[in-house]
Write an enzyme that holds these catalytic residues in place. Structure first.
Site, short mmCIF file in Angstrom:
data_model
loop_
_atom_site.label_atom_id
_atom_site.label_comp_id
_atom_site.label_asym_id
_atom_site.label_seq_id
_atom_site.Cartn_x
_atom_site.Cartn_y
_atom_site.Cartn_z
CG HIS A 40 120.07 79.33 -24.77
ND1 HIS A 40 118.92 78.95 -24.67
CD2 HIS A 40 120.88 80.01 -25.59
CE1 HIS A 40 119.03 79.41 -26.00
NE2 HIS A 40 119.75 80.44 -26.46
CG LEU B 121 115.18 59.87 -15.75
CD1 LEU B 121 113.60 59.18 -16.38
CD2 LEU B 121 115.63 61.14 -16.19
CG ASP C 65 109.81 78.41 -26.78
OD1 ASP C 65 111.12 78.57 -26.99
OD2 ASP C 65 108.78 78.46 -27.76
#
Ligand code: FPP
Length: 226
Positions: A29, A124, A12
């Site tokens: 963004h 991962l 956020d």
């Protein structure tokens, strides 16, 4: 000592990061996507971390201005395209959770291609939550079980979730200063340790994540016991 195998992050603060600099929200963004890359690399290189789940687009995010939604879709597609060599170099398997059906064919194809191309990577699992809501996922899981005529219980429920086998969330972190879960990972985060930082996502660094992991290791996890 606690092991940090699954880290989940509510990313956020992109909009505020841009606003502070007098730039349009979408620039936040764009910078946020760079942070995604840095944090993913850090997690891939940390042997203890097995899964990194990132909240990239919620079921509520469609309410944003159309131009911002369109930008996020394009950014995601571009990110996945550019990221493939990095996934392969760093040993990252790409997965998603969420309902992908409303996305464009071109984005859906890119997602499917990235999953296929990274299916054998094993350092991962990077999971992007896309058009994701925790309740939505639980309802989908319950319907899948229903369709198969399976009676659900706490042990078999995981196998009906969007991507099974990701395991319990150990650390759930939210950047940007708000202290809420926003319908993220409701099932898997039942016993997660919660962390909140005021740092806006584009400013978040592997160093800060490292210090959160250190702090997590000192916490006592009792899972309801004494
Ligand atoms: C929250 O910031 C962030 C989002 C809704 C989108 C998350 C997207 C990214 C981190 C970039 C793209 C991701 C990938 C994987 C390429 P906000 O806009 O709500 O910030 P604000 O609270 O300051 O307005």
């Amino acid at each position: 000592m606690n092991r940090a195998e699954h880290i989940a992050i509510i990313m956020d603060g992109n909009g505020r990061w841009a606003k502070k600099r007098g730039m349009p929200r979408v620039k936040g963004h764009e910078k946020g996507a760079e942070t995604v890359r840095e944090i993913t690399k850090y997690c891939a290189q940390n042997e203890e971390i097995r899964v990194l789940t990132l909240f990239a687009f919620s079921t509520e995010n469609w309410k944003r201005p159309k131009s911002e939604v369109q930008f996020l879709m394009k950014l995601l597609e571009r990110y996945l395209k550019n990221e493939l060599p990095i996934y392969l170099e760093e040993g990252v398997r790409f997965e998603t959770i969420g309902d992908l059906s409303p996305f464009s064919d071109s984005l859906k194809n890119r997602i499917a291609f990235t999953k296929e191309s990274t299916a054998n990577q094993n350092r991962l699992i990077q999971v992007l939550a896309l058009n994701y809501g925790g309740r939505d996922e639980i309802v989908r899981a319950a319907n899948r079980a229903c369709e198969k005529g399976v009676k659900i219980n706490e042990s078999n429920f995981d196998s009906f979730l969007d991507t099974p086998g990701l395991g319990e969330v150990d650390i759930l972190l939210r950047t940007g200063g708000e202290m809420r879960l926003s319908n993220f990972l409701l099932w898997r985060a039942a016993y997660a340790e919660l962390f909140f930082t005021k740092t806006l996502w584009p400013d978040f660094t592997p160093k800060e994540l490292e210090s959160i992991i250190k702090n997590y290791k000192k916490r006592e996890r009792r899972f309801g016991g004494v």
